[in-house]
Scaffold this motif. Structure first.
Motif, short mmCIF file in Angstrom:
data_model
loop_
_atom_site.label_atom_id
_atom_site.label_comp_id
_atom_site.label_asym_id
_atom_site.label_seq_id
_atom_site.Cartn_x
_atom_site.Cartn_y
_atom_site.Cartn_z
N THR A 195 0.84 -1.20 0.00
CA THR A 195 0.00 0.00 0.00
C THR A 195 0.87 1.25 0.00
O THR A 195 1.70 1.43 0.90
CB THR A 195 -0.91 0.04 1.24
OG1 THR A 195 -1.67 -1.17 1.33
CG2 THR A 195 -1.86 1.23 1.18
N PRO A 196 0.72 2.14 -0.98
CA PRO A 196 1.50 3.38 -0.98
C PRO A 196 1.12 4.25 0.22
O PRO A 196 -0.04 4.30 0.62
CB PRO A 196 1.09 4.06 -2.30
CG PRO A 196 0.55 2.96 -3.15
CD PRO A 196 -0.10 2.00 -2.19
N GLU A 197 2.10 4.94 0.77
CA GLU A 197 1.86 5.77 1.95
C GLU A 197 0.83 6.86 1.68
O GLU A 197 -0.02 7.14 2.53
CB GLU A 197 3.17 6.39 2.43
CG GLU A 197 3.05 7.15 3.73
CD GLU A 197 4.40 7.64 4.24
OE1 GLU A 197 4.47 8.81 4.66
OE2 GLU A 197 5.37 6.85 4.21
N ASP A 198 0.90 7.47 0.49
CA ASP A 198 -0.04 8.55 0.20
C ASP A 198 -1.48 8.04 0.09
O ASP A 198 -2.43 8.74 0.44
CB ASP A 198 0.36 9.29 -1.08
CG ASP A 198 0.36 8.40 -2.31
OD1 ASP A 198 0.56 7.17 -2.16
OD2 ASP A 198 0.17 8.92 -3.42
N VAL A 199 -1.65 6.79 -0.33
CA VAL A 199 -2.99 6.19 -0.40
C VAL A 199 -3.52 5.95 1.02
O VAL A 199 -4.68 6.23 1.30
CB VAL A 199 -2.95 4.85 -1.18
CG1 VAL A 199 -4.28 4.12 -1.05
CG2 VAL A 199 -2.63 5.12 -2.65
N ALA A 200 -2.67 5.46 1.90
CA ALA A 200 -3.07 5.24 3.29
C ALA A 200 -3.45 6.54 3.97
O ALA A 200 -4.47 6.62 4.68
CB ALA A 200 -1.95 4.55 4.05
N ILE A 201 -2.66 7.59 3.74
CA ILE A 201 -2.96 8.90 4.32
C ILE A 201 -4.28 9.43 3.79
O ILE A 201 -5.09 10.01 4.54
CB ILE A 201 -1.81 9.88 4.04
CG1 ILE A 201 -0.59 9.52 4.89
CG2 ILE A 201 -2.24 11.32 4.32
CD1 ILE A 201 0.64 10.35 4.60
#
Length: 303
Positions: free
Chosen positions: A86-92
């Motif tokens: 999971t990309p960090e920006d997607v999680a944020i």
């Protein structure tokens, strides 16, 4: 805000909740009547979550229509499915969406206490989501809902954590034995104690316990014998026990009807904290309770 008499758990307002729930989900009028009673009794702290049906919306509508009542909302980020891919920006972005939904439903501009509903979301990618949330001025306190003492100890050791929600009751004493409350007190972390009646199981009549929970019957009987010996109801025994736990704690109690709100308030006000003799006897008699009794997620596993 002045300390609340106790924290009202509102999962029951947004969905049918609890093994002992007989009334189901209340309609909006019933929910507002329950909240009226809570406010009248000095309850100013309310626990909810995005995952609790429309509980957030009910609280938002109620306090919007009753502006001027000082109160604290504890809500939770929706459980997120995250992994190493999971990309960090997607999680944020998912965290942001959850927070914005809560703000909209609750009709507020800032969240007093925001908890991660899942511990693994807190520690994902070296706690990057925790670091992000701590930069947001409209999130006042950040914490996590945990299920094991090990999770609680790890969370207490993290910078930026100021609240923890955990289960503790007459059957589940794991967090006390692991000295979690003492550790939290040293770091000025508030603990919200949930599941104080284990979804109502502790208070159920023996003949009402469902078949998949018959494994809990001998432990409930043992508790009843002990509370009877000290001439206390199980509710009084529970509150007395919880009051003796050290630290800046709030007891979270869910209610289905105004009468239950009133009775819980009476207990909190009138019951004195458990003395050392009774406390030691309780620990001696109850011992270690199996996980399949104290963990609701395991209750129907063997059906």
């Amino acid at each position: 805000m002045n300390s609340s008499l106790y924290t009202l758990g509102t999962a029951q307002l947004g969905m049918p909740y609890g093994v002992a729930n007989k009334l189901g989900k209340p309609d909006i009028k019933q929910a507002f009547n329950l909240l009226d009673k809570a406010v009248a009794l000095g309850i100013r702290s309310f626990d909810t979550a995005t995952a609790y049906g429309n509980s957030e919306e009910i609280l938002g509508d109620y306090f919007y229509q009753n502006q001027g009542i000082e109160h604290e909302i504890i809500t939770k980020i929706k459980p997120l499915i995250l992994d190493s891919q999971t990309p960090e920006d997607v999680a944020i972005q998912e965290v942001n969406e959850s927070v914005q939904v809560s703000l909209e439903r609750l009709k507020i501009e800032s969240i007093p206490v925001l908890l991660f509903h899942r511990y693994d979301n807190l520690i994902w990618e070296n706690c990057c989501l925790l670091d992000y949330l701590n930069k947001l001025s409209y999130i006042k306190k950040i914490g996590v809902s945990v299920y094991t003492p090990e999770q609680a100890v790890t969370a207490i050791g993290l910078d930026g954590i100021s609240a923890i929600q955990l289960p503790t009751n007459l059957l589940d004493m794991r967090f006390i034995k692991a000295r979690v409350f003492d550790l939290a007190e040293k770091k000025d972390i508030r603990i919200y104690i949930r599941s104080v009646y284990l979804q109502g199981l502790i208070l159920m009549n023996i003949e009402e316990i469902p078949s998949y929970l018959k494994v809990a019957e001998p432990f409930i009987r043992r508790l009843r014998e002990l509370s009877d010996y000290y001439n206390l109801s199980l509710q009084e025994f529970t509150v007395s026990f919880l009051k003796a736990i050290p630290g800046d704690n709030q007891i979270v109690i869910g209610c289905e009807a105004p009468e239950q709100v009133t009775e819980n308030a009476r207990l909190i006000k009138s019951v004195s904290q458990m003395n050392r003799e009774i406390r030691e006897k309780l620990f001696e008699k109850m011992g270690d309770i199996p996980d399949y009794v104290i963990n609701p997620s395991l209750w129907k596993v063997n059906i």
